[in-house]
Design an enzyme around this catalytic site. Structure first.
Site, short mmCIF file in Angstrom:
data_model
loop_
_atom_site.label_atom_id
_atom_site.label_comp_id
_atom_site.label_asym_id
_atom_site.label_seq_id
_atom_site.Cartn_x
_atom_site.Cartn_y
_atom_site.Cartn_z
N HIS A 77 0.65 -1.17 -0.17
CA HIS A 77 0.35 0.14 -0.01
C HIS A 77 1.16 0.75 0.17
O HIS A 77 0.73 2.05 -0.68
CB HIS A 77 -1.03 0.12 1.38
N ASP A 106 8.43 22.66 -25.19
CA ASP A 106 8.00 21.13 -24.37
C ASP A 106 9.30 21.13 -23.40
O ASP A 106 10.23 21.65 -23.49
CB ASP A 106 8.61 20.11 -25.70
N TRP A 142 7.30 -0.19 4.04
CA TRP A 142 7.85 0.51 3.05
C TRP A 142 9.05 1.01 3.89
O TRP A 142 9.96 1.31 2.60
CB TRP A 142 7.12 1.66 2.52
N SER A 169 13.31 6.24 -12.86
CA SER A 169 12.58 7.11 -13.34
C SER A 169 12.33 8.88 -12.95
O SER A 169 11.88 9.46 -13.06
CB SER A 169 11.19 6.66 -13.47
N SER A 170 12.87 8.72 -11.40
CA SER A 170 12.40 10.18 -10.85
C SER A 170 13.78 10.57 -11.68
O SER A 170 14.00 11.80 -11.38
CB SER A 170 12.90 9.93 -9.20
N HIS A 253 13.15 11.04 4.51
CA HIS A 253 12.83 12.33 4.97
C HIS A 253 12.31 13.43 3.78
O HIS A 253 11.18 13.90 3.70
CB HIS A 253 13.27 13.32 6.53
N GLU A 255 12.06 12.86 0.82
CA GLU A 255 11.38 12.44 0.47
C GLU A 255 9.86 12.40 0.30
O GLU A 255 9.20 13.22 -0.27
CB GLU A 255 11.23 10.28 0.32
N TYR A 257 9.46 15.49 1.78
CA TYR A 257 9.13 17.02 1.23
C TYR A 257 8.56 16.21 -0.20
O TYR A 257 7.94 17.59 -0.83
CB TYR A 257 10.24 18.07 1.76
N SER A 268 -0.21 27.47 -4.25
CA SER A 268 -0.46 28.94 -3.58
C SER A 268 -0.60 29.63 -5.24
O SER A 268 -0.31 30.67 -5.82
CB SER A 268 1.32 29.19 -4.03
N HIS A 302 14.58 11.73 13.05
CA HIS A 302 13.75 11.83 14.22
C HIS A 302 12.94 10.84 13.34
O HIS A 302 11.51 10.66 14.57
CB HIS A 302 12.62 13.26 13.63
N HIS A 303 12.91 9.80 12.17
CA HIS A 303 12.22 9.04 12.41
C HIS A 303 12.58 7.60 13.07
O HIS A 303 11.59 6.64 13.07
CB HIS A 303 11.91 8.61 11.03
N THR A 328 8.06 26.60 7.24
CA THR A 328 6.53 25.50 7.03
C THR A 328 4.72 26.56 7.11
O THR A 328 4.30 26.98 7.22
CB THR A 328 5.63 24.39 7.25
N LYS A 331 4.44 30.04 5.07
CA LYS A 331 4.01 29.41 3.91
C LYS A 331 2.25 29.78 3.86
O LYS A 331 1.65 30.28 3.50
CB LYS A 331 4.05 27.70 3.15
N ARG A 450 1.46 0.55 15.41
CA ARG A 450 0.79 0.46 14.35
C ARG A 450 1.17 -0.95 12.95
O ARG A 450 2.43 -1.46 14.00
CB ARG A 450 1.62 1.50 12.94
#
Ligand code: HEA
Ligand code: HEA
Ligand code: CUA
Ligand code: CU
Lengths: 548, 289, 407
Positions: A77, A106, A142, A169-170, A253, A255, A257, A268, A302-303, A328, A331, A450
């Protein structure tokens, strides 16, 4: 080929017909469309997997699936949603919009662009095929922590290679975006006049370039640890399982963002349109995104507060993480200031954008709570975390994608969606996404870990609510699919004007709807009124010599 | 903006990338099944790799043709430059992951396992008697005793070789820019290619030595892991770089590239310098320290 | 208009959350240690701060949505920047954050201070159970999901889980601790990463194979506290609960005596549950734990093979070992779980056939079955004997010597 061979001399005709059009296309709009379809399919697959999860968690006891299958669902998932849903959707939007927004024909590298897209179906083919293998799909989350992930069966090398492919790809996508933005802008489109969506993607692309290779390296080490006897993540050989976590989160991390910065860009763009007022604090929006991107590289641990890091490291990562709230916040405040004394209407894209601001902020607040290390010892790996990241991901990233599609699809197809259905879609989504994920805060605080298929009876109430919410939310998305497909794609809706929204500004609105297959063969002349940022004033000076 | 009607070159639709991906996917499928020991055999690997290589070749040939037929404006040239630079940046980050692993193991995990800092209890309860050393194959002495390759022998030689190859390449580049006789430029290029090959040859020798005489293998704990992964991926990049050098040498001989427009050449040169710099990092952090 | 209603509702929900948070068991528990209470305080502090910020931010937003909608405010203003305002909303959040960071850092520092603990317990995670070694008391046992829960939790078990006491949160043997003592926990793992978490007693910490993590707890109130493994550790991650029983000091001492252990400083009693301790040590290659605690934990000697090797005692010990290591997969009744490909041991050709094959399989593992070579000869012999003579099987005795011969 004879047809094709002359093609590059004349861009004035449309695409070829049949399936080969899509396989061979180098057109940013075609590829954008492919990305978006792909992403939608993945969202539904990932959504179905989440329904398996929610069905099993509807009540305590195991009703439907074995625990290992449950873990496979959780893992797949997340992988499908993140790498197959959100990221390709953003790339699809970038494909469609960036050339139209900066005024070029293009993307800079159209063939590479085609490659970047076509890798994805193969990567996910490899990944999803593991569901049918001996030992099933990957089931270690994951985050793929060793040593557990090394217990994966035949799926293991497929997982690793699929991630390698997604990485390629990315990276190709990111390079394309960067080069297009840096090299292909219309002459007057200076960096600080670019629409914020373009800015957000520029920064995102740098994040991608910096971290996708690191993920590739990390999973390569997993591969060699399993099959070639290396000891990166084994204490006996001098390695450390926790080392994987450091490398993974150095990717992971930034990622997250990557999953939110383009959303910031979208919001925006949408809010000023419907507030009929120029974006407040354009420059600080850009600097805020840049600071968020920078900070995202120094907060990864922090993870990992609970892995037993030295105290100094824990303090450092706690403080650095808290700091992210500042840019943040800037924003969020800027968005509100944009609305302030504007003249707002609430068409569907605006509703989703406002829903985003509300619910993302709630997710941000819980993120901030998680950042407090001593308390994270309680929150960590509980449903509180699940609630946090779904708030930033679903009413965050996914809402922004939905908003963007409502906002731009009339431009793409030339037809309006049905506003009434759009409103219904929004309200049901907004309500049921909260029904799904708000209770998970409580379940987590009360102690529900979890990644468990079954739980102690005191958690039942919250889980029942959450499961009901998830099912309704899922079904509601079909309202949307119907609206988009029938009214816009099958062109049953009203024809769209070229400006589409009263308050919309930007080069994309200067071309007809649907946008022609090749938009800006020649660089357009940028009119001051299409510039989003504060620098429109300067522009005015330059172009018309008038005082601001 | 030289080419057609002042606009940017937009290539025709093409299925090369698609077929390339098919090849890659078939190959990876084959490798995965090979690793799983499922007896699918090497056919998918070979076929997939062949398809992929063929289409890389076709694609590249297409680019050369476009370039030679003057379709690339200065703007396209800039595109390639930016593209190549950021691609190299992503490669740097790939190596960063492995260097990160090396530093982590040396600065943290081995420290803890041997009982310094936060590791007192780890060492006392789980790995009593293990002392920090480098090279190390960990407290369980994975893979058994081994010796390392001394830095000041062949690795040092290899350093010199790579550095020299950087110089010869720069000579060729200057020659090309200043419009020197083609023969001279080509000669410098061949020297560079040769140096690349010699480097690879020595590197292969070192591997044989390591496996056969020193008992230094991928399985030699964290030292073997980091050593082979770093030098191995570097070696793969050198191989690729040498191939690319070879191709541009052949192109030079065919008279491609002009003094003021030779991105194909420069891109490869950058790549080669990147490979060079990575080696310097390797030499210092893997071999010497 | 509708929008505004929704936002009002959202605000109400937030307020409701706050209300619920205060009073109900759906919030973080306050816990029974100084640290958990401090953490609870910190949690509530941060929570209220973000609620406050939320009220301001959402309030402004809702007001603007209401007042500045087109029908009420048809002509938009055209300001779009203001340096002072931007500075203000950069600096103020920063100051708020500092206000949060200071108490947070204080608590964190306190948590990491494991000095001066009264005694030490080594906690080892296994797939899917916990092992507790009281280093100083010389007590050592495994703790697994209770049989009731284990039966009820099987797919399609038909058991009403509400009727099971403490469904999924009950174990066969809890960790017993004295009230008021500062106890140091050393966490490690035997296979994959697990995490030890009992919310009312302490936050979680990972148990990492090959490394030791430490934390300390000091429970102030007697009682039974429940928690779960909190790091995904494979199939049965959801089924390895943790139960801590905090006893008044005297009762704890009585418990220790009953377990055959001794309080630090007492004379060494006869080593009882030592074999598992040796196992854990041998498994990860440690010669001795001596020196780690002044009370001489090194007393854990191997249990002799010979004296206990008759069938009755083998069967008895085998049942325990089976319960600890095997029943998770093969089930207490030896029927296995067909759905998950865990074969039945009843009438299994390997169990009823030549013993050597079975010894090998236990030592080496096979497929999804882990290797158990780290168990002592005695444990392996006993569990094999047990499987060979239970549930209608009748295939003779295997002695520790047989096992030793196969190693
Ligand atoms: C889009 C994705 C996204 C985003 C944007 C964020 C944003 C943030 N996240 Fe989140 N996070 C995830 C996705 C995301 N996260 C995921 C997927 C995980 C779990 C991964 C896994 O384990 O599987 C995770 C987990 C996670 C953890 C680990 C929890 C654990 O496992 O124990 C932490 C801990 O610090 C954290 C913190 C934060 C913080 C501080 C922010 C900040 O950026 C938020 C900042 C925003 C605000 C604070 C709100 C707006 C600000 C204001 C209105 C200004 C005023 C406010 C103040 C002064 C407080 N996140
Ligand atoms: C972007 C990421 C994303 C998204 C969208 C979702 C969406 C959902 N997630 Fe997700 N989830 C994760 C990322 C995401 N999740 C991650 C990272 C984890 C952690 C995994 C781990 O522990 O390893 C997780 C774990 C996770 C769990 C915990 C499992 C566990 O710990 O065991 C649960 C449980 O309820 C859950 C539920 C849901 C539900 C009900 C949704 C619903 O919102 C789903 C309904 C959504 C849809 C149906 C899609 C709607 C969108 C579209 C239709 C857009 C179409 C697009 C185009 C047209 C372009 N998720
Ligand atoms: Cu042990 Cu999860
Ligand atoms: Cu994070």
């Amino acid at each position: 080929m004879s047809h094709a061979a002359t093609h590059d001399e004349h861009h004035d005709h449309g695409p070829e017909a049949g399936i080969m059009r899509w396989i061979k296309t180098t057109n940013h709009k075609d590829l954008g469309t492919l990305y978006l379809w792909f992403s939608m399919i993945m969202f539904f697959i990932g959504g179905l997997m989440s329904l398996v999860i929610r069905a099993e968690l509807f009540e305590p006891g195991l009703q439907f699936v074995q625990p290992e299958f449950f873990n496979q669902m959780t893992t797949m998932h997340a992988l499908v949603m993140i790498f197959g849903g959100v990221m390709p959707a953003f790339v699809g939007l970038a494909n469609w919009m960036i050339p139209m927004m900066v005024g070029c024909s293009d993307l800079a590298l159209p063939r590479v662009n085609n490659w970047g897209f076509w890798i994805l179906p193969f990567a996910f083919g490899l990944l999803l095929s593991t569901l049918f293998m001996d030992g099933g799909a990957p089931a270690a989350g994951w985050t793929m922590y060793p040593p557990l992930v090394l217990q994966t069966g035949d799926a293991f090398p497929f997982l690793i290679f699929a991630i390698h492919l997604m990485g390629i790809s990315s990276i190709t996508g990111a390079i394309n975006v960067i080069v297009t933005i840096l090299n292909m802008r219309a002459p007057q489109m200076t960096l600080l006049k670019m629409p914020l969506f373009v800015w957000s993607w520029l920064i995102t692309a740098y994040l991608l370039l910096a971290v996708m290779p690191v993920l590739a390296g990390a999973v390569t080490m997993l591969l060699t640890d399993k099959y070639f006897g290396t000891s990166f993540f084994t204490a006996a050989g001098g390695g450390d399982p926790v080392m994987f976590q450091h490398i993974f989160w150095f990717f992971g991390h930034p990622e997250v963002y990557i999953l939110i910065l383009p959303a910031f860009g979208i919001v925006s763009t949408i809010i000023p349109t419907f507030a009929r007022k120029r974006l407040f604090g354009y420059d600080s929006m850009v600097y805020a995104m840049a600071s968020i991107a920078f900070l995202s590289f120094i907060v990864w641990a922090h993870h990992m507060f609970t892995v037993g890091m030295p105290l100094a490291a824990e303090l450092f990562f706690m403080f650095a993480t808290m700091l992210i709230a500042v840019p943040t916040g800037v924003k969020v405040f800027n968005w509100i200031a944009t609305m302030w004394r504007g003249s707002m209407t609430f068409e569907t894209p605006m509703l989703f954008a406002l829903g985003f601001v509300f619910l993302f902020t709630i997710g941000g607040f819980s993120g901030l709570m998680l950042a407090i290390a001593p308390v994270d010892f309680q929150y960590h790996d509980s449903y509180f975390v699940v609630a946090h990241f779904h708030y930033v991901l679903v009413p965050g990233a996914v809402f922004s994608i939905i908003a963007a599609i409502y906002y731009w699809i009339p431009k793409w197809t030339g037809h309006m969606y049905n506003e009434r259905l759009g409103q219904i879609h929004f309200w049901l989504s907004a309500i049921f996404i909260n029904v799904t994920f708000f209770p998970q805060h409580f379940a987590g605080l009360a102690g529900m870990p979890r990644r468990i298929p079954d739980y102690a009876t005191q958690f039942t109430d919250w889980n029942v609510i959450s499961s009901v919410g998830a099912f309704v939310y899922f079904v509601v998305q079909f309202v949307w699919a119907y609206n988009m497909i029938v009214n816009c794609i099958m062109k049953k809706g009203e024809p769209a004007t070229s400006r589409v929204w009263e308050g919309a500004h930007g080069l994309e609105w200067t071309v007809p709807s649907p946008a022609p297959y090749h938009t800006f063969e020649e660089p357009p002349v940028l009119d001051e009124s299409e510039v989003q940022g504060a620098h429109a004033d300067e522009h005015q000076h330059e172009v018309q010599g008038k005082p601001a | 903006m030289a080419s057609q009607s002042g606009s940017y070159f937009v290539p025709a639709p093409t299925a090369w990338p698609f077929y390339l991906t098919v090849g890659l996917a078939v190959m990876l499928y084959g490798v995965a099944e090979y690793l799983n020991g499922n007896g699918v055999g090497s056919a998918p690997i070979v076929i997939g790799a062949a398809i992929a290589i063929y289409f890389i070749f076709v694609w590249y040939r297409g680019i050369i043709q476009e370039s030679e037929s003057g379709k690339y404006s200065a703007q396209v040239d800039r595109t390639y430059r930016w593209g190549m630079s950021w691609f190299i940046f992503s490669e740097v980050m790939f190596f960063a992951a492995f260097f990160g692993a090396l530093f982590y193991a040396r600065a943290l995990s081995l420290e803890w396992l041997s009982g310094s800092g936060d590791g007192v209890l780890t060492n006392a309860y789980l790995w009593a008697g293990f002392e920090k050393e480098w090279p190390s194959n960990g407290p369980a002495a994975m893979g058994g005793d081994f010796e390392i390759i001394p830095p000041w022998g062949v690795p040092f030689l290899n350093t010199l070789i790579l550095l020299t190859s950087g110089v010869t390449l720069t000579f060729a580049h200057h020659g090309l820019r200043e419009g020197a006789p083609r023969g001279r430029v080509v000669a410098w290029m061949w020297a560079t290619v040769a140096l690349g090959c010699i480097f690879l040859f020595f590197q292969a020798e070192e591997y044989v030595l390591a496996y056969q005489e020193l008992n230094l293998t991928l399985e030699s704990g964290i030292y073997g892991s980091t050593f082979f992964m770093l030098t191995g991926f570097h070696g793969m990049h050198v191989t690729l770089g040498t191939l690319m050098l070879l191709i541009i040498t052949l192109r030079l001989m065919k008279g491609h590239f002009k003094p003021d427009s030779h991105f194909g050449f420069e891109g490869v040169a950058w790549y080669w310098h990147f490979v060079d710099v990575v080696w310097l990092g390797l030499f210092v952090f893997v071999y010497i320290l | 208009m509708e929008k505004a209603k929704f936002q009002a509702a959202a605000a109400a929900l937030l307020a409701a959350m706050a209300g619920v948070a205060q009073a109900s068991p759906y919030n973080l528990p306050k816990g029974v240690t100084e640290l958990t209470q401090e953490v609870y305080g910190l949690h509530m502090l941060i929570f209220w701060i973000v609620c406050g910020i939320g009220v301001v931010v959402f309030g402004a937003m809702i007001y603007s949505i209401f007042a500045h909608r087109k029908s009420r405010h048809p002509k938009p203003a055209d300001f779009h920047e203001s340096i002072p305002v931007e500075i203000a909303w950069t600096v103020i959040p920063f100051i708020i954050l500092i206000g949060m960071a200071i108490p947070a850092a204080g608590t964190l520092i306190k948590m990491e201070d494991t000095e001066n603990s009264e005694f030490t317990i080594k906690v080892t995670g296994y797939q899917w159970k916990w092992q507790y070694e009281y280093i100083d008391q010389d007590i050592d046992f495994f703790s697994t999901l209770s049989t009731d829960s284990n039966e009820a939790r099987q797919l399609g078990s038909g058991v009403d889980v509400y009727k099971v006491d403490n469904y999924l949160l009950d174990v066969d043997k809890p960790l017993v601790l004295p009230v008021g003592a500062k106890v140091r926990l050393l966490l490690t793992s035997n296979d994959v990463i697990h995490a030890w978490w009992v919310p009312e007693v302490t936050g979680k910490k990972d148990a990492i194979p090959g490394y030791i993590n430490k934390m300390w707890i000091q429970i102030e109130e007697p009682g039974v506290y429940r928690g779960q493994c909190a790091e995904l550790c494979g199939r049965d991650h959801g089924f390895m609960p943790i139960v801590v029983e905090a006893l008044p000091r005297e009762e704890f001492e009585a418990w220790v005596a009953e377990q055959g252990g001794r309080m630090p400083g007492e004379d060494a009693g006869p080593p009882q549950m030592a074999s598992a301790a040796r196992v854990a040590a041998a498994d990860i290659g440690v010669a001795s734990e001596a020196g780690m605690s002044d009370a001489g934990a090194g007393a854990s000697e191997p249990v002799g093979d010979a004296p206990a090797a008759d069938q009755a005692s083998l069967m008895e010990q085998g049942e325990t070992v089976y319960g600890n290591y095997c029943s998770a997969c093969h089930q207490a009744n030896g029927q296995g779980m067909a759905a998950a490909n865990f074969p039945a041991l009843v009438d299994s050709p390997i169990v009823t056939g030549p013993a050597d094959a079975q010894i090998q399989q236990i030592l080496q593992g096979k497929g999804a079955m882990p290797a158990f070579g780290y168990l002592s000869d005695m444990d392996i012999a006993s569990v094999i004997t047990y499987t060979r003579n239970s549930w209608g099987n009748d295939a003779g005795v295997v002695t520790p010597a047989d096992v030793a011969a196969q190693r």
